[in-house]
Design an enzyme around this catalytic site. Structure first.
Site, short mmCIF file in Angstrom:
data_model
loop_
_atom_site.label_atom_id
_atom_site.label_comp_id
_atom_site.label_asym_id
_atom_site.label_seq_id
_atom_site.Cartn_x
_atom_site.Cartn_y
_atom_site.Cartn_z
N SER A 162 39.24 35.69 41.69
CA SER A 162 38.89 36.71 40.92
C SER A 162 37.84 35.75 39.96
O SER A 162 38.25 34.93 39.44
CB SER A 162 40.12 37.13 40.03
OG SER A 162 40.86 38.00 40.80
N GLU A 245 52.63 32.95 36.15
CA GLU A 245 51.39 34.23 36.31
C GLU A 245 52.30 35.57 36.84
O GLU A 245 52.03 36.44 36.19
CB GLU A 245 50.58 33.69 37.84
CG GLU A 245 49.86 34.96 38.44
CD GLU A 245 49.16 34.64 39.59
OE1 GLU A 245 48.21 35.11 39.74
OE2 GLU A 245 49.65 33.71 40.30
#
Length: 399
Positions: A162, A245
């Site tokens: 990303s 995360e």
């Protein structure tokens, strides 16, 4: 008995957060976030500079490294309130993922060098975990790091990386030894992206956006001083990072903001001659999503309360990831259903920063399909929900 309520100090802090957001978050930026429009690198960096000036860019860090030593409860309040205000998210790869690893496992020299650079905006980090044959099965990484003198020479490929098109640094997992079990021999290395031998190729996602990339390493080099912790200890550090995360993937604040947008749309759009929110079938789905979100919030607060008492997120983070992503997808699907035919025209040119193209229909409809399509990834990335259920089965249910 676990106390899930906020005390007077936390409520006062909540009001401080709300006042800061009201005074400092640009309205135009908040509207872009609210309506699912794309943000450019400058949007993220500008907001992060505002937070850094207040000392709130990485407030969960220890004060010794530029943080505020916020409690788990304060961090939850900040994440929740900033999401409700439609503030851009802080790019998590550096501040919320790499930084905790450096603080726990890195050397003091690494902490003193890299953490201030994050706060100043000198580095934009991306995450080099997934590979074509190693996504949810992360231990299957094949990218290699061979030590030659005082450097590691790195060859291989990462994918679904990303925002790598903006990054100048990457933290990656690479195999330094292939002789043992596949979880062994993996190392955690920091690599400069701006060098020969690093190629970033865009992957255009279903919504037409350039958010993710694949990266190819051909004899790229990282100094041995950029090895975090012990050589071969990367699997331990990777698992530690993933608990942070996955906990953040509960997305309670973001889903709460989406639910409020859904409520507003359903009150404006009509079915027959009545507001959509009064349609029995739609109202039932709305109520179910609202109840599940409240249950998710309660479970998240249980994890926050445990962390405030000195605990650390473990397999519970997998529970938050599974339910959080499913709730987010359901709300996105309901928003798309609520705007009806306005969801059909999909104009990417209306969503880009600086775009002058007018959307088809009301302003809130412009980003609905893009958000819905992009949200299909939620139950896959960060370890697919199927894998998370296996973790829950083994670690919590002991099956």
């Amino acid at each position: 008995m676990m106390d899930l309520t906020f005390d007077a100090a936390d409520e006062a802090f909540r009001q401080e957060v709300r006042a800061f957001l009201a005074a400092n978050l640009p309205r135009e930026l908040a509207e872009r976030v609210r309506f699912g429009k794309s943000l450019g690198k400058a949007d993220f960096e500008g907001w992060q500079a505002t937070l850094n000036a207040r000392g709130w860019l990485a407030p969960h860090w220890p004060k010794a490294y530029g943080g505020q030593d916020w409690t788990a409860t304060q961090t939850f309040i900040w994440d929740y309130e900033s999401s409700l205000a439609n503030a851009p998210p802080t790019i998590a790869f550096g501040f919320k993922m790499l930084a905790p690893v450096l603080i726990k496992y890195g050397s003091e020299e690494q902490r003193r060098h890299w953490l201030p650079r994050m706060l100043r905006g000198d580095d934009w980090w991306c995450q080099g975990y997934s590979e074509p044959g190693a996504g949810s099965d992360l231990a299957g990484v094949k990218t290699t790091a061979v030590r030659q003198g005082d450097h590691y020479v790195i060859n291989g490929q990462k994918t679904w990386t990303s925002l790598a098109q903006h990054a100048n640094m990457i933290f990656l997992l690479a195999r330094t030894d292939s002789s043992g079990k596949k979880q062994e021999g993996i190392s955690f290395i920091l690599l400069d992206m701006n060098q020969p031998g690093v190629e970033v190729r865009p992957i255009i996602t279903l919504d037409g956006d350039h958010e993710v990339n694949e990266i190819f390493f051909t004899d790229a080099r990282a100094p041995v001083s950029n090895l975090v912790g012990d050589e071969g200890g990367g699997w331990t550090y990777a698992k530690y990072l993933l608990t942070y995360e996955r906990t953040s993937m509960a997305m309670v604040g973001a889903s709460s903001a989406s639910l409020e947008l859904l409520r507003e749309i359903a009150q404006r759009e009509t079915k027959g001659d009545r507001p959509l929110i009064e349609d029995p079938y739609f109202a039932a789905r709305f109520a179910k999503a609202e109840i599940e979100l409240e249950n998710l919030k309660t479970t998240t607060l249980r994890v926050v309360a445990a962390a405030a008492a000195g605990g650390a997120p473990g397999a519970e983070s997998s529970m938050l990831k599974v339910k959080g992503t499913e709730v987010a997808q359901e709300i996105q699907a309901l928003i798309r259903r609520a705007v009806g035919p306005y969801a059909v025209p999909f104009r990417r040119d209306c969503l880009e920063p600086g775009a002058n193209a007018a959307p088809v229909g009301p302003a809130y409809a412009a980003g609905v399909t893009s958000t819905y399509l992009n949200g299909r990834k939620l139950t896959i990335y960060g370890g697919s929900n199927e894998v998370q259920r296996n973790i829950i089965t083994k670690a919590i249910l002991k099956l």
